[in-house]
Motif scaffolding. Sequence first.
Motif, PDB file in Angstrom:
ATOM      1  N   SER A 148      25.317 126.698 -19.567  1.00  0.00           N
ATOM      2  CA  SER A 148      24.592 127.581 -20.474  1.00  0.00           C
ATOM      3  C   SER A 148      23.097 127.629 -20.196  1.00  0.00           C
ATOM      4  O   SER A 148      22.448 128.612 -20.505  1.00  0.00           O
ATOM      5  CB  SER A 148      24.835 127.150 -21.928  1.00  0.00           C
ATOM      6  N   THR A 149      22.535 126.571 -19.596  1.00  0.00           N
ATOM      7  CA  THR A 149      21.088 126.556 -19.371  1.00  0.00           C
ATOM      8  C   THR A 149      20.654 127.603 -18.357  1.00  0.00           C
ATOM      9  O   THR A 149      19.483 127.957 -18.298  1.00  0.00           O
ATOM     10  CB  THR A 149      20.645 125.168 -18.889  1.00  0.00           C
ATOM     11  N   VAL A 150      21.574 128.097 -17.522  1.00  0.00           N
ATOM     12  CA  VAL A 150      21.200 129.092 -16.524  1.00  0.00           C
ATOM     13  C   VAL A 150      21.746 130.472 -16.868  1.00  0.00           C
ATOM     14  O   VAL A 150      21.562 131.411 -16.107  1.00  0.00           O
ATOM     15  CB  VAL A 150      21.696 128.685 -15.113  1.00  0.00           C
ATOM     16  N   HIS A 151      22.406 130.591 -18.000  1.00  0.00           N
ATOM     17  CA  HIS A 151      23.073 131.855 -18.295  1.00  0.00           C
ATOM     18  C   HIS A 151      22.101 133.000 -18.553  1.00  0.00           C
ATOM     19  O   HIS A 151      22.370 134.133 -18.190  1.00  0.00           O
ATOM     20  CB  HIS A 151      24.027 131.696 -19.475  1.00  0.00           C
ATOM     21  N   SER A 152      20.993 132.765 -19.222  1.00  0.00           N
ATOM     22  CA  SER A 152      20.096 133.874 -19.516  1.00  0.00           C
ATOM     23  C   SER A 152      19.521 134.496 -18.235  1.00  0.00           C
ATOM     24  O   SER A 152      19.553 135.719 -18.091  1.00  0.00           O
ATOM     25  CB  SER A 152      18.973 133.428 -20.458  1.00  0.00           C
ATOM     26  N   PRO A 153      19.035 133.711 -17.268  1.00  0.00           N
ATOM     27  CA  PRO A 153      18.596 134.307 -15.998  1.00  0.00           C
ATOM     28  C   PRO A 153      19.741 135.016 -15.267  1.00  0.00           C
ATOM     29  O   PRO A 153      19.541 136.070 -14.661  1.00  0.00           O
ATOM     30  CB  PRO A 153      18.078 133.103 -15.198  1.00  0.00           C
ATOM     31  N   GLN A 154      20.935 134.425 -15.336  1.00  0.00           N
ATOM     32  CA  GLN A 154      22.082 135.050 -14.680  1.00  0.00           C
ATOM     33  C   GLN A 154      22.392 136.405 -15.317  1.00  0.00           C
ATOM     34  O   GLN A 154      22.689 137.378 -14.615  1.00  0.00           O
ATOM     35  CB  GLN A 154      23.306 134.137 -14.773  1.00  0.00           C
ATOM     36  N   LEU A 155      22.321 136.475 -16.638  1.00  0.00           N
ATOM     37  CA  LEU A 155      22.570 137.732 -17.332  1.00  0.00           C
ATOM     38  C   LEU A 155      21.546 138.784 -16.912  1.00  0.00           C
ATOM     39  O   LEU A 155      21.901 139.949 -16.677  1.00  0.00           O
ATOM     40  CB  LEU A 155      22.511 137.513 -18.852  1.00  0.00           C
ATOM     41  N   LYS A 156      20.291 138.387 -16.811  1.00  0.00           N
ATOM     42  CA  LYS A 156      19.261 139.337 -16.381  1.00  0.00           C
ATOM     43  C   LYS A 156      19.534 139.847 -14.962  1.00  0.00           C
ATOM     44  O   LYS A 156      19.348 141.036 -14.678  1.00  0.00           O
ATOM     45  CB  LYS A 156      17.877 138.695 -16.452  1.00  0.00           C
ATOM     46  N   LYS A 179      20.880 148.694 -13.120  1.00  0.00           N
ATOM     47  CA  LYS A 179      19.745 149.625 -13.042  1.00  0.00           C
ATOM     48  C   LYS A 179      19.443 150.359 -14.346  1.00  0.00           C
ATOM     49  O   LYS A 179      18.313 150.375 -14.820  1.00  0.00           O
ATOM     50  CB  LYS A 179      19.927 150.624 -11.893  1.00  0.00           C
ATOM     51  N   SER A 180      20.418 151.022 -14.951  1.00  0.00           N
ATOM     52  CA  SER A 180      20.188 151.712 -16.228  1.00  0.00           C
ATOM     53  C   SER A 180      21.504 151.735 -17.007  1.00  0.00           C
ATOM     54  O   SER A 180      22.577 151.879 -16.410  1.00  0.00           O
ATOM     55  CB  SER A 180      19.668 153.137 -16.014  1.00  0.00           C
ATOM     56  N   VAL A 181      21.406 151.590 -18.328  1.00  0.00           N
ATOM     57  CA  VAL A 181      22.636 151.385 -19.112  1.00  0.00           C
ATOM     58  C   VAL A 181      22.604 152.084 -20.469  1.00  0.00           C
ATOM     59  O   VAL A 181      21.553 152.244 -21.080  1.00  0.00           O
ATOM     60  CB  VAL A 181      22.882 149.875 -19.348  1.00  0.00           C
ATOM     61  N   VAL A 182      23.798 152.477 -20.904  1.00  0.00           N
ATOM     62  CA  VAL A 182      24.046 152.873 -22.282  1.00  0.00           C
ATOM     63  C   VAL A 182      24.728 151.682 -22.946  1.00  0.00           C
ATOM     64  O   VAL A 182      25.757 151.191 -22.451  1.00  0.00           O
ATOM     65  CB  VAL A 182      24.970 154.111 -22.363  1.00  0.00           C
ATOM     66  N   ALA A 186      15.028 143.185 -19.285  1.00  0.00           N
ATOM     67  CA  ALA A 186      15.330 143.181 -17.850  1.00  0.00           C
ATOM     68  C   ALA A 186      15.092 144.529 -17.185  1.00  0.00           C
ATOM     69  O   ALA A 186      14.644 144.595 -16.033  1.00  0.00           O
ATOM     70  CB  ALA A 186      16.777 142.743 -17.634  1.00  0.00           C
ATOM     71  N   LEU A 187      15.382 145.612 -17.905  1.00  0.00           N
ATOM     72  CA  LEU A 187      15.368 146.941 -17.293  1.00  0.00           C
ATOM     73  C   LEU A 187      14.237 147.840 -17.772  1.00  0.00           C
ATOM     74  O   LEU A 187      13.953 148.857 -17.130  1.00  0.00           O
ATOM     75  CB  LEU A 187      16.710 147.643 -17.554  1.00  0.00           C
ATOM     76  N   GLY A 188      13.619 147.498 -18.889  1.00  0.00           N
ATOM     77  CA  GLY A 188      12.597 148.365 -19.462  1.00  0.00           C
ATOM     78  C   GLY A 188      13.204 149.389 -20.404  1.00  0.00           C
ATOM     79  O   GLY A 188      14.373 149.768 -20.272  1.00  0.00           O
ATOM     80  N   LYS A 189      12.417 149.836 -21.362  1.00  0.00           N
ATOM     81  CA  LYS A 189      12.921 150.733 -22.406  1.00  0.00           C
ATOM     82  C   LYS A 189      13.465 152.054 -21.857  1.00  0.00           C
ATOM     83  O   LYS A 189      14.428 152.606 -22.377  1.00  0.00           O
ATOM     84  CB  LYS A 189      11.813 151.021 -23.419  1.00  0.00           C
ATOM     85  N   ARG A 190      12.872 152.566 -20.809  1.00  0.00           N
ATOM     86  CA  ARG A 190      13.290 153.865 -20.276  1.00  0.00           C
ATOM     87  C   ARG A 190      14.695 153.820 -19.685  1.00  0.00           C
ATOM     88  O   ARG A 190      15.363 154.859 -19.585  1.00  0.00           O
ATOM     89  CB  ARG A 190      12.312 154.342 -19.201  1.00  0.00           C
ATOM     90  N   ASN A 191      15.145 152.644 -19.296  1.00  0.00           N
ATOM     91  CA  ASN A 191      16.432 152.510 -18.624  1.00  0.00           C
ATOM     92  C   ASN A 191      17.543 151.964 -19.524  1.00  0.00           C
ATOM     93  O   ASN A 191      18.599 151.575 -19.035  1.00  0.00           O
ATOM     94  CB  ASN A 191      16.284 151.601 -17.397  1.00  0.00           C
ATOM     95  N   VAL A 192      17.276 151.963 -20.824  1.00  0.00           N
ATOM     96  CA  VAL A 192      18.262 151.461 -21.791  1.00  0.00           C
ATOM     97  C   VAL A 192      18.374 152.445 -22.946  1.00  0.00           C
ATOM     98  O   VAL A 192      17.360 152.882 -23.500  1.00  0.00           O
ATOM     99  CB  VAL A 192      17.855 150.075 -22.329  1.00  0.00           C
ATOM    100  N   LEU A 193      19.593 152.782 -23.295  1.00  0.00           N
ATOM    101  CA  LEU A 193      19.845 153.643 -24.449  1.00  0.00           C
ATOM    102  C   LEU A 193      20.897 152.982 -25.333  1.00  0.00           C
ATOM    103  O   LEU A 193      22.041 152.777 -24.911  1.00  0.00           O
ATOM    104  CB  LEU A 193      20.350 155.022 -23.997  1.00  0.00           C
ATOM    105  N   ALA A 194      20.513 152.611 -26.545  1.00  0.00           N
ATOM    106  CA  ALA A 194      21.453 152.026 -27.508  1.00  0.00           C
ATOM    107  C   ALA A 194      22.131 153.154 -28.273  1.00  0.00           C
ATOM    108  O   ALA A 194      21.463 154.077 -28.741  1.00  0.00           O
ATOM    109  CB  ALA A 194      20.715 151.112 -28.477  1.00  0.00           C
ATOM    110  N   VAL A 195      23.446 153.062 -28.401  1.00  0.00           N
ATOM    111  CA  VAL A 195      24.199 154.100 -29.119  1.00  0.00           C
ATOM    112  C   VAL A 195      25.082 153.431 -30.167  1.00  0.00           C
ATOM    113  O   VAL A 195      25.865 152.530 -29.859  1.00  0.00           O
ATOM    114  CB  VAL A 195      25.070 154.930 -28.159  1.00  0.00           C
TER     115      VAL A 195
END
Length: 270
Positions: free
Chosen positions: A5-13, A20-23, A42-51
């Motif tokens: 678990s100590t390395v999971h956050s970097p792995q997730l990023k 690259k970009s996600v919904v 990780a991706l910046g606001k422009r590359n993420v859309l929450a729905v």
Amino acid sequence: MSPRSTVHSPQLKRILKKLKSVVVAYSGGLDSTFLLKVAVDALGKRNVLAVTARSETYPLSEYKEARRLVKKIGARHLTIYTRELGIKNFRKNPVNRCYYCKRELFRKLDSLKSKYGMSFVIDGTNYDDLKDVRYGRRAAKELGVKSPLLAAKLTKDDIRRLSKRLKLPTWDKPSFACLASRVPFNMNISKQDLARIDRAEASLKRLGFRQVRARLHKETVRLEFYPDDFRKVLSANIRHRLVRDLKSLGFKYVTLDLEGYRTGSMNVTT
């Protein structure tokens, strides 16, 4: 907690950066809130859309909280409307009901992915979800939905710990499932029953209970609380108000499940 678990956050990023970009299929729960926060970082606001999907199966209180959390995170947010009750195979409430619900959701998210020029749709499935039968996973796989938390082998405990580190208010939020999960399998799901269940659980939460389930059994409502809450439930004042409020919704019998709150308790009705 998983041993890595100590390395999971970097792995997730790293996993998210490859997308690259996600919904993000965003409900406002523990998993999707953590996923959204890390995706934005990780991706910046422009590359993420929450729905967030609104429907009869999703309480208004949960939707309002989801909107508040998205604003706090600073992500772009869209609300869509899904019509699960218009799907005959969902309305009939078979054991694989979640497949039809998730397929409806993911098809709409896939269309938004194309419309907004995003690369992938992602959801909040985590590593612990592999322990249960999840019919919605089939719909996700069919439509190419990615599950970064699962890919990073993050458990529910990992996500709570990392959410607390990120100061996300959802770090200790109780688990939530759609209102249809309160109806016994193979009993038709109606808009009226979902609304009644929603009002029942809202009433219980107003009495100060954080985790509750109001399970529908025709004229009976079977209530699940944490066992630690039983003393409070059975105190004269609370019991009187609880019975009064639930009978006002049309239930003839109000019962307490002595096993307490647990996921999947409707599985015994199949």
